[in-house]
Write an enzyme that holds these catalytic residues in place. Structure first.
Site, PDB file in Angstrom:
ATOM      1  N   SER A   1       0.806  -1.215   0.000  1.00 56.98           N
ATOM      2  CA  SER A   1       0.000   0.000   0.000  1.00 56.98           C
ATOM      3  C   SER A   1       0.847   1.277   0.000  1.00 56.98           C
ATOM      4  O   SER A   1       1.514   1.581  -0.975  1.00 56.98           O
ATOM      5  CB  SER A   1      -0.964  -0.046   1.197  1.00 56.98           C
TER       6      SER A   1
ATOM      7  N   ASP B   1       9.910   5.337 -10.420  1.00 53.41           N
ATOM      8  CA  ASP B   1       9.465   5.848 -11.717  1.00 53.41           C
ATOM      9  C   ASP B   1      10.055   7.213 -12.037  1.00 53.41           C
ATOM     10  O   ASP B   1      10.191   7.577 -13.210  1.00 53.41           O
ATOM     11  CB  ASP B   1       7.941   5.930 -11.764  1.00 53.41           C
TER      12      ASP B   1
ATOM     13  N   LYS C   1      -0.695  -4.235  -2.982  1.00 53.53           N
ATOM     14  CA  LYS C   1      -1.973  -3.753  -2.459  1.00 53.53           C
ATOM     15  C   LYS C   1      -2.186  -2.346  -2.988  1.00 53.53           C
ATOM     16  O   LYS C   1      -1.672  -1.388  -2.437  1.00 53.53           O
ATOM     17  CB  LYS C   1      -1.959  -3.787  -0.928  1.00 53.53           C
TER      18      LYS C   1
END
Length: 553
Positions: A313, A324, A338
């Site tokens: 999460s 990224d 998650k």
């Protein structure tokens, strides 16, 4: 686990450094007001006739059962069961929390709680005090590490099969209230009585921060609670003041929590107005895009993030944003996966529905959520499946295909498929993590031995600085044999070959837990990291992290 549970009054569980800890406390629930006796009903605009028809059908069935069924039934329990089975068809994180469980579910993410301030372990059906929390009422009253809590307010709590929740109910309570403990202490033939005034106990989600050497700092974040960002920011500032130029951010075993704290943490590392995360739901109501917006405290130095299969999460939001944006090197193993956003919906009986309303995506477009086939049993056994498939020991080739390939801001290849894939894969230790070592932990031999050792040598240990302890203290072969003997008495059958493979790790863990009793986490983690392969691999890859920090790939 049959005979061992560990926690604080607030519910943190951490039995051993090797357990996969997946306390998915952010799993959430459904708002079906009729089931709880709400007076309003608002069908969706997608198919209002079908929704209203199903509503009436369920209401009628429940009414017939209540009025005419041959046996007396608990209608509320029946409704809760129906709700939970219905939610299983949606996704693994939409969930229903009954009113009597809601406080416990929320407490994990609160910044503090009210109680007596002890960390405890349930060993052989007895509550052991691991340590009184610093500055708390138990410490002030004279409770010591190793004390066994036998009675609470006159009620015997030893030998009754008590669990974490039972301890919380007895030890937690409003500030100013009193509780009487009868404890058994080594060297005393009778129970010792303490009356403790409960107070507000601060708890921490940054387990430890320290300088590994003159240049490398380390911060471990165990969850994203209501105080995480402030704790993290304070730790980061302190390390920078000590000369930190490179950082290891450890998110292993971190199950997530509050999204906004994850976003603010990521923003500390990302310069400019780059995207951190976006969400996509039904229509546009719950769609969002979040960008870096503040001047961070560490936007240029090399960063390595440690992840494993227990990272979920909010942890994945941080790791995905840094990966990224080519801001950090990810070291470890694929994270949990998650990536569903829940909205808490209070129901009128005090229970709560936390309903999935959207999905999390990393800046490159990767969905964090791993696949779900509507079978909760299989989803919950995903960690076992990863083990059986060998993914803990080598990267899963099925996740490195063109259909799952994405590009970072600078064109590096990253992969979707659920969870965050590391840049540097580190397999689990197949040699030292033997079944024999697992049995030692499952029977709490390591922790019980170190508690006894600390209790017997407390005065000598507390005279030493941590640096002196770390340099000079040795776990002897005699101590190792005492551990083996204790294990034999507890029914753990000796396995010579496995003991030989685990011997140095056992030695390290004994020293680490002794250090924890004396110095807290600032002693525990530096010792533990000496035998931590993921941590050691991170130290070897700062050249790569440096290239990313300077704009390379």
């Amino acid at each position: 686990m049959e005979n061992m549970e560990n926690g604080k009054e607030r519910g943190k569980v951490s039995n051993s450094p090797f357990q996969v800890k997946l306390p998915l406390f952010i799993a959430l629930a459904l708002a079906v007001g009729v089931l709880i006796g709400a007076t309003t009903f608002s069908p969706s605009t997608n198919n209002p006739q079908a929704t209203a028809k199903s509503y009436l059908k369920y209401r009628d069935i429940l009414s017939y059962i209540d009025r005419d069924y041959v046996d007396t039934v608990d209608i509320e329990e029946l409704s809760d069961y129906a709700i939970n089975k219905m939610l299983e068809k949606l996704d693994p994180h939409t969930s229903y929390i009954p009113a009597d469980e809601l406080a416990m579910a929320r407490s994990y993410l609160e910044g503090d709680f009210e109680g007596i301030g002890v960390e405890f372990n349930i060993i052989k059906d007895t509550i052991y005090v691991i340590s009184p929390l610093s500055g708390g009422p138990s410490e002030a009253a004279g409770i010591l590490a190793g004390d066994k809590i036998i009675k609470v307010d006159g009620e015997t709590v030893a030998g009754i099969g008590i669990n974490n929740e039972g301890v919380f109910k007895r030890l937690r309570g409003p500030k100013g209230s009193k509780v009487k403990l009868d404890v058994q202490r080594k060297g005393s033939n009778k129970l010792l009585s303490f009356t403790i005034n409960r107070n507000k106990i601060p708890t921490y989600s940054v387990d430890v921060s320290y300088m590994v050497d003159n240049h490398v700092g380390y911060i471990k974040v165990s969850r994203f609670s209501a105080t995480t960002y402030e704790e993290f920011s304070k730790a980061l500032t302190a390390l920078r003041q000590k000369g930190m130029q490179q950082l290891i951010l450890d998110l292993r075993g971190n199950p997530g929590g509050y999204m906004d704290h994850a976003i603010r943490m990521a923003d500390e590392f990302i310069a400019g107005e780059k995207m951190i995360v976006y969400t996509d739901g039904k229509g546009e109501k719950y769609d969002s895009q979040t960008f870096a917006r503040t001047k961070g405290d560490f936007e240029n130095g090399p960063v390595i993030v440690l992840l494993d299969e227990g990272s979920a999460s909010a942890s994945e939001i941080v790791a995905g944003a840094l990966q990224d944006n080519d801001r950090a090197l990810i070291v470890g193993r694929r994270s949990f996966g998650k990536g569903l956003v829940q909205m808490p919906i209070p129901l009128n009986d005090g229970s709560e529905l936390r309903l999935t309303i959207s999905r999390y995506y990393t800046p490159s477009g990767r969905s964090i959520q791993k696949p779900y086939n509507g079978k909760p049993e299989e989803y919950q056994q995903d960690m076992l499946h990863r083990y059986e498939n060998g993914e803990y020991f080598h990267p899963d080739s099925s996740l490195f295909v063109d259909s799952l390939k994405y590009k970072t801001a600078k064109g590096r290849a990253v992969y979707g498929g659920g969870g965050i894939m590391p840049d540097v894969f580190v397999p689990r230790d197949t040699m030292a993590l033997t079944q024999y070592l697992s049995e030692l932990y499952n029977n709490n031999i390591i922790r019980e031995y170190t508690l006894n050792y600390y209790r017997d040598n407390r005065k000598a240990l507390e005279k030493m600085t941590f640096d002196k302890f770390n340099k000079n203290f040795m776990v002897t072969d005699k101590m190792l044999q005492e551990v083996v003997q204790m294990a034999n008495k507890a029914g753990v059958k000796y396995n010579g070959p496995e003991y030989g493979r685990s011997k140095e790790l056992i030695r390290n863990n004994l020293k680490a837990f002794i250090a924890r009793s004396v110095y807290g986490n600032k002693g525990f983690f530096p010792v533990l990291h000496e035998q931590d392969e993921e941590f050691q691999q991170a130290l070897k890859h700062f050249n790569h992290a440096q290239r990313l920090a300077k704009g390379g790939a």
